[in-house]
Design a protein around this motif. Structure first.
Motif, PDB file in Angstrom:
ATOM      1  N   TYR A 146       0.842  -1.217   0.000  1.00 45.86           N
ATOM      2  CA  TYR A 146       0.000   0.000   0.000  1.00 45.86           C
ATOM      3  C   TYR A 146       0.868   1.255   0.000  1.00 45.86           C
ATOM      4  CZ  TYR A 146       1.048   0.490   4.978  1.00 45.86           C
ATOM      5  OH  TYR A 146       1.703   0.658   6.170  1.00 45.86           O
ATOM      6  N   ARG A 147       2.135   1.108   0.485  1.00 47.92           N
ATOM      7  CA  ARG A 147       3.039   2.255   0.496  1.00 47.92           C
ATOM      8  C   ARG A 147       3.417   2.689  -0.922  1.00 47.92           C
ATOM      9  NH1 ARG A 147       5.421  -0.554   4.772  1.00 47.92           N
ATOM     10  NH2 ARG A 147       5.258   0.526   6.786  1.00 47.92           N
ATOM     11  N   ASP A 148       3.281   1.755  -1.884  1.00 49.01           N
ATOM     12  CA  ASP A 148       3.616   2.086  -3.278  1.00 49.01           C
ATOM     13  C   ASP A 148       2.462   2.785  -3.992  1.00 49.01           C
ATOM     14  OD1 ASP A 148       6.077   0.802  -2.918  1.00 49.01           O
ATOM     15  OD2 ASP A 148       5.229  -1.146  -3.481  1.00 49.01           O
ATOM     16  N   LEU A 149       1.343   2.913  -3.294  1.00 49.29           N
ATOM     17  CA  LEU A 149       0.159   3.478  -3.950  1.00 49.29           C
ATOM     18  C   LEU A 149      -0.174   4.855  -3.410  1.00 49.29           C
ATOM     19  CD1 LEU A 149      -2.001   0.222  -3.983  1.00 49.29           C
ATOM     20  CD2 LEU A 149      -0.784   1.275  -5.902  1.00 49.29           C
ATOM     21  N   PRO A 150      -0.816   5.743  -4.164  1.00 49.46           N
ATOM     22  CA  PRO A 150      -1.170   5.498  -5.565  1.00 49.46           C
ATOM     23  C   PRO A 150       0.037   5.661  -6.490  1.00 49.46           C
ATOM     24  CG  PRO A 150      -1.762   7.728  -4.959  1.00 49.46           C
ATOM     25  CD  PRO A 150      -1.231   7.073  -3.715  1.00 49.46           C
ATOM     26  N   ARG A 151      -0.042   5.084  -7.652  1.00 46.69           N
ATOM     27  CA  ARG A 151       0.889   5.369  -8.739  1.00 46.69           C
ATOM     28  C   ARG A 151       0.118   6.259  -9.705  1.00 46.69           C
ATOM     29  NH1 ARG A 151       5.092   4.138  -6.530  1.00 46.69           N
ATOM     30  NH2 ARG A 151       6.361   2.292  -6.927  1.00 46.69           N
ATOM     31  N   VAL A 152       0.642   7.449  -9.979  1.00 38.70           N
ATOM     32  CA  VAL A 152      -0.063   8.399 -10.850  1.00 38.70           C
ATOM     33  C   VAL A 152       0.903   8.814 -11.955  1.00 38.70           C
ATOM     34  CG1 VAL A 152      -1.447  10.497 -10.921  1.00 38.70           C
ATOM     35  CG2 VAL A 152      -1.375   9.150  -8.834  1.00 38.70           C
ATOM     36  N   TYR A 153       0.997   7.960 -12.960  1.00 35.87           N
ATOM     37  CA  TYR A 153       1.980   8.152 -14.022  1.00 35.87           C
ATOM     38  C   TYR A 153       1.306   8.580 -15.327  1.00 35.87           C
ATOM     39  CZ  TYR A 153       5.499   5.731 -11.120  1.00 35.87           C
ATOM     40  OH  TYR A 153       6.379   5.373 -10.113  1.00 35.87           O
ATOM     41  N   ASN A 154       2.084   9.281 -16.131  1.00 35.51           N
ATOM     42  CA  ASN A 154       1.599   9.758 -17.429  1.00 35.51           C
ATOM     43  C   ASN A 154       2.734   9.650 -18.429  1.00 35.51           C
ATOM     44  OD1 ASN A 154      -0.172  11.455 -19.250  1.00 35.51           O
ATOM     45  ND2 ASN A 154       1.620  12.789 -19.121  1.00 35.51           N
ATOM     46  N   GLN A 155       2.385   9.450 -19.703  1.00 31.18           N
ATOM     47  CA  GLN A 155       3.432   9.580 -20.717  1.00 31.18           C
ATOM     48  C   GLN A 155       2.929  10.369 -21.918  1.00 31.18           C
ATOM     49  OE1 GLN A 155       4.969   5.820 -22.099  1.00 31.18           O
ATOM     50  NE2 GLN A 155       3.122   5.247 -23.177  1.00 31.18           N
ATOM     51  N   TRP A 156       3.854  11.139 -22.509  1.00 28.47           N
ATOM     52  CA  TRP A 156       3.626  11.875 -23.741  1.00 28.47           C
ATOM     53  C   TRP A 156       4.271  11.055 -24.852  1.00 28.47           C
ATOM     54  CZ3 TRP A 156       0.637  16.173 -23.852  1.00 28.47           C
ATOM     55  CH2 TRP A 156       0.413  16.836 -22.648  1.00 28.47           C
ATOM     56  N   CYS A 157       3.504  10.684 -25.856  1.00 26.87           N
ATOM     57  CA  CYS A 157       4.074   9.832 -26.896  1.00 26.87           C
ATOM     58  C   CYS A 157       3.172   9.850 -28.124  1.00 26.87           C
ATOM     59  CB  CYS A 157       4.217   8.401 -26.381  1.00 26.87           C
ATOM     60  SG  CYS A 157       2.648   7.617 -25.939  1.00 26.87           S
ATOM     61  N   SER A 158       3.511   9.026 -29.108  1.00 24.21           N
ATOM     62  CA  SER A 158       2.612   8.870 -30.245  1.00 24.21           C
ATOM     63  C   SER A 158       2.045   7.464 -30.215  1.00 24.21           C
ATOM     64  CB  SER A 158       3.339   9.135 -31.561  1.00 24.21           C
ATOM     65  OG  SER A 158       4.101   8.031 -31.956  1.00 24.21           O
ATOM     66  N   VAL A 159       0.855   7.302 -30.742  1.00 26.68           N
ATOM     67  CA  VAL A 159       0.233   5.985 -30.828  1.00 26.68           C
ATOM     68  C   VAL A 159      -0.285   5.771 -32.257  1.00 26.68           C
ATOM     69  CG1 VAL A 159      -0.392   5.675 -28.411  1.00 26.68           C
ATOM     70  CG2 VAL A 159      -1.905   6.966 -29.906  1.00 26.68           C
ATOM     71  N   VAL A 160      -0.556   4.508 -32.563  1.00 31.85           N
ATOM     72  CA  VAL A 160      -0.924   4.150 -33.936  1.00 31.85           C
ATOM     73  C   VAL A 160      -2.228   3.346 -33.937  1.00 31.85           C
ATOM     74  CG1 VAL A 160      -0.269   2.668 -35.880  1.00 31.85           C
ATOM     75  CG2 VAL A 160       1.432   4.188 -34.822  1.00 31.85           C
ATOM     76  N   ARG A 161      -3.149   3.774 -34.776  1.00 35.00           N
ATOM     77  CA  ARG A 161      -4.387   3.006 -34.997  1.00 35.00           C
ATOM     78  C   ARG A 161      -4.638   2.984 -36.491  1.00 35.00           C
ATOM     79  NH1 ARG A 161      -7.820   5.382 -29.762  1.00 35.00           N
ATOM     80  NH2 ARG A 161      -6.160   4.879 -28.278  1.00 35.00           N
ATOM     81  N   TRP A 162      -4.752   1.776 -37.018  1.00 37.59           N
ATOM     82  CA  TRP A 162      -4.785   1.628 -38.466  1.00 37.59           C
ATOM     83  C   TRP A 162      -6.151   1.979 -39.058  1.00 37.59           C
ATOM     84  CZ3 TRP A 162      -0.090   1.842 -39.822  1.00 37.59           C
ATOM     85  CH2 TRP A 162       0.249   1.686 -41.158  1.00 37.59           C
ATOM     86  N   GLU A 163      -6.471   3.267 -39.064  1.00 40.64           N
ATOM     87  CA  GLU A 163      -7.762   3.751 -39.527  1.00 40.64           C
ATOM     88  C   GLU A 163      -7.868   3.633 -41.046  1.00 40.64           C
ATOM     89  OE1 GLU A 163      -9.968   4.839 -37.438  1.00 40.64           O
ATOM     90  OE2 GLU A 163      -8.911   5.498 -35.630  1.00 40.64           O
ATOM     91  N   LYS A 164      -9.102   3.421 -41.528  1.00 35.27           N
ATOM     92  CA  LYS A 164      -9.299   3.314 -42.981  1.00 35.27           C
ATOM     93  C   LYS A 164      -9.400   4.701 -43.618  1.00 35.27           C
ATOM     94  CE  LYS A 164     -10.218  -1.329 -43.923  1.00 35.27           C
ATOM     95  NZ  LYS A 164     -10.010  -1.918 -42.631  1.00 35.27           N
ATOM     96  N   THR A 165     -10.224   5.559 -43.029  1.00 37.00           N
ATOM     97  CA  THR A 165     -10.314   6.919 -43.563  1.00 37.00           C
ATOM     98  C   THR A 165      -9.749   7.884 -42.536  1.00 37.00           C
ATOM     99  OG1 THR A 165     -12.554   7.032 -42.731  1.00 37.00           O
ATOM    100  CG2 THR A 165     -12.305   6.553 -45.068  1.00 37.00           C
ATOM    101  N   THR A 166      -8.969   8.814 -43.008  1.00 32.43           N
ATOM    102  CA  THR A 166      -8.255   9.686 -42.075  1.00 32.43           C
ATOM    103  C   THR A 166      -8.471  11.151 -42.445  1.00 32.43           C
ATOM    104  OG1 THR A 166      -6.254   9.602 -43.425  1.00 32.43           O
ATOM    105  CG2 THR A 166      -6.470   7.951 -41.701  1.00 32.43           C
ATOM    106  N   ARG A 167      -8.342  12.027 -41.434  1.00 31.95           N
ATOM    107  CA  ARG A 167      -8.395  13.480 -41.640  1.00 31.95           C
ATOM    108  C   ARG A 167      -7.388  14.122 -40.689  1.00 31.95           C
ATOM    109  NH1 ARG A 167     -13.947  16.230 -41.729  1.00 31.95           N
ATOM    110  NH2 ARG A 167     -12.614  17.737 -42.792  1.00 31.95           N
ATOM    111  N   PRO A 168      -6.687  15.142 -41.168  1.00 35.65           N
ATOM    112  CA  PRO A 168      -5.640  15.764 -40.342  1.00 35.65           C
ATOM    113  C   PRO A 168      -6.158  16.106 -38.940  1.00 35.65           C
ATOM    114  CG  PRO A 168      -5.637  16.744 -42.524  1.00 35.65           C
ATOM    115  CD  PRO A 168      -6.807  15.807 -42.474  1.00 35.65           C
ATOM    116  N   PHE A 169      -5.401  15.744 -37.925  1.00 34.86           N
ATOM    117  CA  PHE A 169      -5.697  15.982 -36.515  1.00 34.86           C
ATOM    118  C   PHE A 169      -6.886  15.166 -35.995  1.00 34.86           C
ATOM    119  CE2 PHE A 169      -3.697  20.214 -37.568  1.00 34.86           C
ATOM    120  CZ  PHE A 169      -2.515  19.950 -36.897  1.00 34.86           C
ATOM    121  N   LEU A 170      -7.950  14.999 -36.809  1.00 33.21           N
ATOM    122  CA  LEU A 170      -9.174  14.394 -36.288  1.00 33.21           C
ATOM    123  C   LEU A 170      -9.092  12.884 -36.230  1.00 33.21           C
ATOM    124  CD1 LEU A 170     -11.705  16.655 -38.175  1.00 33.21           C
ATOM    125  CD2 LEU A 170     -10.842  16.886 -35.828  1.00 33.21           C
TER     126      LEU A 170
END
Lengths: 479, 479
Positions: A131-155
């Motif tokens: 319980y001493r290790d909690l809470p863990r409140v972590y965040n990351q800034w990164c890029s992710v990938v989702r193989w979309e069929k139709t795409t629009r800039p930013f959206l």
């Protein structure tokens, strides 16, 4: 004036074709460029600088609530992705798979992260013991990938930038509190910084995140009356901690599973800024997020003293804490005005020999085109006030637009009429069945955006089936 | 004391086994964790905060020279990677290949960027038209992937974080100037912020970047006498602009190919900080890069007034612009001291009831263990000075260590003796032939680190073949 207006003429008007207007703005304001990589974009300096400001401000607000940043791998082994059943079903169809490393085939294929719940779980499993290790409140800034069929800039693009927060808690209450806290943080950020009002609410089970007990969302209304999901916060309960075996020894010495949350915002916000505030001259940036807040534009800059004074004005504004620049290029003033408007720079200062003689300058607001004459000596004092006023009015205008485009439907006749003729949010009661949700999408073309935290009671029965209603839902067409 | 010393006991001493000491420090100082993804690491909060400080400081220095940030896709189509012959030969053997998108095989496979020269070229090809568009001085912060066989945290991993600058210029002179400017910026950053002296020089053709005309490098010496390449800057001339057809209309109306550069620094720098400054109690962070600069540690914190005073001291330090924290956890002071030492926090302030009575506190420097008694009221004034002194002395010590471990070899006998018995840089003359370079690696186990900008003449003949010497080279064993 022919040349000056060319820049503007190249944008389609939003009334004529909103989608084309959007595409024109992202290109002409030099926010993005297309690439040889289908569905992926280059974020150019003018676009990336907006993202840098979003990052800096969100990161500051995160850290005030105790968030710490980390970085996890971009790859997820297939076996790891599969550990939580709903999660893999939601994401597997839209991930990119790495199958070769160097010249050799991999023993187990890896997907490029579409989101990192599974990686954080794999990490927390070994990182959390007590319980001493909690809470863990972590965040990351990164890029992710989702193989979309139709795409629009930013959206919607195959790769996008975001932040993803992942937390672990000792109790269900704490996890729920964090889920709500981050949604509120997102909503405050949108209103205070992006001048964008949002509806806070909960997603229906159909629309929630794969693997979550509850997904909270903020929904914004774009200028064309379509909704944009602008940030989400998920409470996972123990859905991930059980299959991943993330246990901790509690104060009572018993081994318990942690409670988890995740929450994210993306470069999609830049699309939201464009579609909430933009006009037929281009982008309009809220002062608090604008990379350049003030452009000083000299008139007859070759005349003695003009550039000199313009430079001093710029320096005084910078010294006052503003992001101010001077456009001393050899383009005509009219061309510079059009550029400043296209790029959405909140305020320009026009400064010519006559102004200087009179000891004054003309400040022009990008949103209203209002011209304000200000004594040169008072610019460093007055321009910050003008920017604050503009920020405030942009939010008010966006809120008024949203309210004017929020309708109430008591029955299917009204629902169809609104959906066909009045773009915007539709408030209507719902019985809670996915069948009705599916039918509304099929027959009316709207999806449930959220069940707002601020519930109203607009009728007794479900707008579709007529059975007793359980919840007010915001419906709409969405990006 | 048994418990207090456990934290320290768990590190192998660097004299016993330097590699194990390094691994122990990165784990015990909680900089990284291993993952289920072979060769990839989790960068934990204590490690990522160092990277955030490196980023902020480098980014500020970049922007002062006119750099603008952008973001390009993480994927490179195979046909694009192949456009520059040397480049593809250098990188193709060590890239990860995406072959499936969603459920379908891709028509053309994509590699995960190992570096982005080809993507920037593909972008610049459409973005640059006229001399007015030049120079382009763009940079991106991102992660890259290289499918390494053996990996070590920070030093060599399959995925790492970095910045990569990519510029385009109208003339060869301007490109050369930018290449050197960025190398100098890197060197200044290492010395001024990381307290790490570097040798600036040019790589031999064998060691240069795939596709470059010239690669400049900064080489630092680690505590064990091995060299670490810490930043590189490449001049591409027109090697990329020709195959990618990046042309611009010059002032004389002729179409010309641009001249390009690229330059990068990575999370490897964190490894350098560890191996230059660390000791047998753990990490030692230079004050300017330390996420926490001062840890206030109360003694007998349950006694009245202790925590109160400790809090006031912490607040006064924060108000003075320092990154100060208070450790008021229920661990013993001795344990807190060990933790502060392990994590490399530059200074701790010990503050107990007797100190408070005497109106003073004990400031302990992490690097020298020097104890300095300071009046409580004077802490906000004195601690910044102590930190500056420590920063300065850390650089001096690292420089003295580097100089004491830099040897000169006039012939092969000396070369072998030094390489076998005296870990460090070896200065020796070279004829310029790759055959001699290869032979030195084969027979002595050293590689050419760089031809330093500050050339000396230590003998007339090549240390290997005895033919007339062309250049002084720094040789060494390297990470």
């Amino acid at each position: 004036m022919a040349k000056e207006q060319k820049l503007v003429k190249e944008i389609t008007s939003m009334e004529e074709d909103f989608a084309q207007w959007y595409t024109d703005v992202v290109r002409k304001a030099e926010l993005i460029d297309y690439t040889s990589v289908k569905g992926c974009m280059v974020i150019k300096p003018a676009g990336y600088a907006i993202w840098e400001n979003i990052q800096a401000e969100l990161d500051r607000r995160f850290k005030e609530t105790g968030v710490e940043n980390v970085y996890l791998p971009m790859f997820i082994p297939e076996s790891l992705l599969q550990k939580e059943k709903d999660h893999v079903e939601g994401f597997a169809p839209e991930v990119a798979w790495v199958t070769m490393g160097g010249l050799e085939p991999l023993q187990e294929r890896l997907c490029v992260r579409p989101t990192s719940e599974t990686l954080f779980c794999d990490f927390y499993k070994n990182d959390i013991h007590s319980y001493r290790d909690l809470p863990r409140v972590y965040n990351q800034w990164c890029s992710v990938v989702r193989w979309e069929k139709t795409t629009r800039p930013f959206l919607r693009s195959r790769e996008f930038l975001w932040q993803e927060g992942h937390t672990a808690h000792a109790t269900a209450e704490e996890a729920e509190e964090r889920t709500e806290q981050m949604l509120n943080l997102y909503a405050d950020f949108c209103e205070e910084v992006l001048a964008m009002p949002v509806i806070k609410g909960r997603k229906t089970d159909k629309e929630k995140f794969s693997g979550a007990d509850a997904t909270y969302t903020i929904e914004a209304l774009m200028h064309d009356g379509k909704a944009l999901q602008s940030g989400t916060s998920h409470n996972f309960g123990q859905n991930f901690s059980k299959p991943f075996e993330i246990q901790f020894a509690d104060k009572d010495n018993k081994l318990k599973y942690v409670y988890q949350t995740s929450w994210g915002m993306t470069t999609r916000l830049i699309g939201a800024i464009i579609m909430v505030h933009g006009d037929n001259s281009g982008l309009v940036l809220p002062p608090r997020i604008a990379p350049t807040q003030v452009m000083v534009i000299p008139i007859q800059q070759k005349k003695e003293g003009v550039l000199d004074t313009a430079n001093k004005v710029k320096d005084a504004l910078v010294a006052a804490g503003l992001r101010a620049r001077l456009d001393d290029s050899d383009k005509s003033p009219g061309w510079k005005f059009s550029e400043q408007e296209m790029r959405g720079i909140p305020v320009r200062i026009e400064l010519g020999p006559k102004d200087i003689e009179a000891g004054q300058a003309v400040v022009v607001r990008r949103d209203t085109r209002e011209k304000i004459t200000v004594a040169i000596d008072a610019l460093a004092l007055e321009v910050p006030k003008i920017l604050e006023q503009m920020q405030k009015e942009m939010l008010e205008r966006a809120r008024a637009h949203r309210d004017a485009h929020t309708y109430t439907a008591h029955n299917m006749e009204e629902m169809k009429d609104i959906a066909d003729n009045k773009p915007g949010f539709i408030k209507a009661m719902w019985c809670g069945c996915q069948e009705c949700e599916d039918a509304l999408k099929e027959e009316v073309g709207v999806t449930s955006r959220c069940m707002p935290f601020e519930q109203e009671h607009v009728s007794d029965t479900c707008v579709y089936c007529g059975k007793p209603a359980k919840k007010l839902v915001y419906w709409g067409k969405a990006y």
